[in-house]
Design a protein around this motif. Structure first.
Motif, PDB file in Angstrom:
ATOM      1  N   LEU A   1      67.870  60.434 117.922  1.00  0.00           N
ATOM      2  CA  LEU A   1      68.327  59.769 119.208  1.00  0.00           C
ATOM      3  C   LEU A   1      67.005  59.743 120.006  1.00  0.00           C
ATOM      4  O   LEU A   1      66.769  58.704 120.697  1.00  0.00           O
ATOM      5  N   GLN A   2      66.178  60.781 120.045  1.00  0.00           N
ATOM      6  CA  GLN A   2      64.786  60.813 120.912  1.00  0.00           C
ATOM      7  C   GLN A   2      64.034  59.652 120.361  1.00  0.00           C
ATOM      8  O   GLN A   2      63.295  59.039 121.037  1.00  0.00           O
ATOM      9  N   THR A   3      63.870  59.553 118.801  1.00  0.00           N
ATOM     10  CA  THR A   3      62.946  58.738 118.354  1.00  0.00           C
ATOM     11  C   THR A   3      63.245  57.185 118.314  1.00  0.00           C
ATOM     12  O   THR A   3      62.564  56.645 118.365  1.00  0.00           O
ATOM     13  N   ARG A   4      64.613  56.984 118.423  1.00  0.00           N
ATOM     14  CA  ARG A   4      65.009  55.656 118.741  1.00  0.00           C
ATOM     15  C   ARG A   4      64.615  55.359 120.286  1.00  0.00           C
ATOM     16  O   ARG A   4      64.389  54.151 120.289  1.00  0.00           O
ATOM     17  N   ALA A   5      64.745  56.043 121.006  1.00  0.00           N
ATOM     18  CA  ALA A   5      64.319  55.935 122.619  1.00  0.00           C
ATOM     19  C   ALA A   5      62.884  55.684 122.409  1.00  0.00           C
ATOM     20  O   ALA A   5      62.532  54.813 123.221  1.00  0.00           O
ATOM     21  N   GLN A   6      62.154  56.247 121.708  1.00  0.00           N
ATOM     22  CA  GLN A   6      60.694  55.979 121.559  1.00  0.00           C
ATOM     23  C   GLN A   6      60.287  54.612 121.157  1.00  0.00           C
ATOM     24  O   GLN A   6      59.419  53.714 121.606  1.00  0.00           O
ATOM     25  N   VAL A   7      61.342  54.093 120.107  1.00  0.00           N
ATOM     26  CA  VAL A   7      61.174  52.970 119.738  1.00  0.00           C
ATOM     27  C   VAL A   7      61.375  51.677 120.813  1.00  0.00           C
ATOM     28  O   VAL A   7      60.826  50.698 120.970  1.00  0.00           O
TER      29      VAL A   7
ATOM     30  N   VAL B   1      62.563  66.963 122.208  1.00  0.00           N
ATOM     31  CA  VAL B   1      61.543  66.494 121.175  1.00  0.00           C
ATOM     32  C   VAL B   1      61.107  67.686 120.289  1.00  0.00           C
ATOM     33  O   VAL B   1      60.663  67.592 119.258  1.00  0.00           O
ATOM     34  N   GLY B   2      61.144  68.693 120.882  1.00  0.00           N
ATOM     35  CA  GLY B   2      60.815  70.103 120.310  1.00  0.00           C
ATOM     36  C   GLY B   2      61.666  70.548 119.036  1.00  0.00           C
ATOM     37  O   GLY B   2      61.498  71.718 118.756  1.00  0.00           O
TER      38      GLY B   2
END
Length: 511
Positions: free
Chosen positions: A351-357, A391-392
């Protein structure tokens, strides 16, 4: 009789972490690694978030700190092309430690050897078969091909996992058409470093620290004022499939920066060079009979600074469960709970890494507006703390059947404890990776119940200044399986404790 309890395929961070967890729990793992010597290819450059707490709970954090270039690095982290800055918070929700992946693997390998784990390098798994009782691996080693049997086999063999392929487990997702090249270098004398950290590049002019975006790609840099080293990255849309074993060269990095900026950026003395692509993939299931997956073999995440930590946490969750299974003490569904819990946890990471994309790849005015709004939101402490937990990987709360206490399923707080034997802490109680029943109030009726599982569970009593509950049941991975609310009626607390002990650790010995 199997030759080993568990075969672990892959001696990366996930595989070596699993080996140490299994050994601590009394199982006999074997690690098979196809490469003959440990690789020093520059991959991940650090660890952070919840895994640092786990290392402390295992008594290993000081080793990692001693090997880190800066164990107390300022808590500032990239998020897409934005920044999570926790430096103004007295208790940052996330910390990180710079340490190269090959050093992480060396430290974990040393710990595995201390615990008696056998690691065979230059041994590649060619095939796997299984039945209701065991797994058989066909292995090619330096002296030829042989077979070896175990109760379980775990693929920790990376994103292109051979084990996942052999098990027929689908790995759906997306590969993003971009290549990222990263380096730690010194800038040439022709580049002027300005007082605010920006640089003046011949033929181009001022380039602001942080991220520069244009229709050719993204360039990012930051200069360490103490060492003078510049960390820089060039990102380009590209569909080339690179061999992970092919190292990035300074010439390739320089050419990528030239294409993005449109001019040469003089650079020398490379200390770290790496190339990576971003994939967003997750195995449909983490278990197929007696074959399981962990780490990159189970999930690939489209952002830096996450995958290694999530993979190591997979192994911490799985180790004690497999050890219980091979010892014949696993209750029904325990091994399956690995998939249920860690598939959910990786979903949070996705979820959070897709948001980073989305923040990283968008290039029109609306995308720029989105980045600006999100960065403004991250100036607010509640939002910043929430993102730090996400993130952590410290916001994970596993479902605990029948337990309603707000701490149930969360990571156990590291309480300072006062016991009859002296001062200690929750972290020190967890060094042996065993379940812990911790009595924090005078609840003898609960202690008597826990004693029925004393062959499995360590039992401790102590006092804490900030007492969160009357008693806690801590799983080996540090998550709370149960908690008794302060003043909770004896009958209610006793019933839920007995149910939690049975659910996670089986029936009492002799029953």
């Amino acid at each position: 009789m199997p030759d080993f309890d568990v075969i672990i395929v892959g001696a990366g961070p996930a595989g070596l972490t699993l080996a140490t967890e299994l050994s601590l729990a009394g199982a006999r793992p074997l690690v098979l690694e196809k490469h003959l010597v440990p690789r020093e290819t520059q991959k991940a450059s650090g660890i952070g978030g919840r895994i640092l707490d786990v290392l402390r709970y295992r008594g290993l954090l000081e080793r990692f700190e001693a090997a880190s270039s800066d164990p107390n690095i300022a808590p500032r982290f990239p998020f897409g092309t934005l920044q999570l800055d926790f430096t103004q918070l007295a208790d940052p929700p996330m910390r990180a430690m710079p340490i190269p992946q090959h050093v992480i693997e060396r430290l974990l390998g040393e710990r595995a050897h201390e615990l008696g784990t056998e690691i065979r390098r230059g041994h590649e798994v060619l095939g796997v078969t299984q039945n209701a009782a065991e797994v058989t691996a066909e292995v090619r080693g330096p002296e030829g091909t042989y077979q070896i049997r175990a109760g379980y086999l775990v693929g920790c063999d990376g994103g292109r996992s051979r084990i996942r392929e052999l098990a027929g487990i689908p790995f759906p997702g997306t590969t993003y058409p971009e290549v990222n090249r990263l380096g730690q270098v010194r800038l040439g004398d022709a580049v002027t470093v300005l007082d605010n950290g920006d640089i003046d590049v011949p033929g181009l002019g001022r380039v602001a620290t942080g991220f520069t975006r244009n229709d050719r790609g993204v360039f990012a840099f930051a200069i360490d004022p103490e060492s003078g080293t510049t960390s820089l990255m060039a990102t380009e849309n590209e569909t080339t499939e690179y061999d992970d074993e092919e190292p990035l060269t300074l010439a390739e990095l320089s050419a990528s920066v030239r294409r993005v900026l449109g001019v040469d950026l003089p650079m020398t003395d490379p200390k770290r060079l790496s190339r990576f692509t971003f994939k967003d993939r997750q195995a449909e299931r983490y278990r197929d009979g007696r074959i399981l997956l962990a780490g990159d073999a189970a999930h690939l995440l489209p952002a830096t600074g996450t995958a290694l930590n999530v993979g190591m946490l997979d192994s911490v969750n799985l180790g004690w469960k497999l050890a219980a299974a091979v010892r014949g003490r696993a209750p029904e569904g325990l091994v399956d709970s690995y998939h249920n819990e860690r598939h959910m946890a990786a979903g949070r990471a996705r979820l959070q890494t897709r948001a980073q994309v989305a923040l990283r790849r968008g290039r029109d005015d609306a995308d720029e507006a989105l980045r600006q709004v999100v960065q403004e939101l991250l100036l607010d402490e509640p939002a910043l703390r929430r993102m730090g937990g996400l993130v952590g990987h410290s916001d994970i709360r596993y479902p605990m059947p029948g337990v309603e206490h707000p701490l149930a399923g969360t990571f156990a707080p590291d309480l300072a404890l006062h016991t009859e034997a002296g001062a200690t802490s929750v972290a020190e109680l967890m060094h042996n990776a065993r379940p812990v029943f911790l009595e924090l109030a005078d609840r003898p009726e609960l202690r008597v119940i826990a004693q029925e599982w004393s062959d499995v569970v360590e039992i401790h009593s102590g006092k804490a200044e900030d007492q969160p509950a009357d008693a806690l049941l801590i799983r080996p991975d540090g998550h709370l399986a149960w908690a008794a609310a302060i003043g909770e009626p004896a009958d209610t607390a006793a019933d839920t404790l007995r149910a939690a002990l049975t659910h996670w650790f089986g029936s009492p010995a002799g029953v």
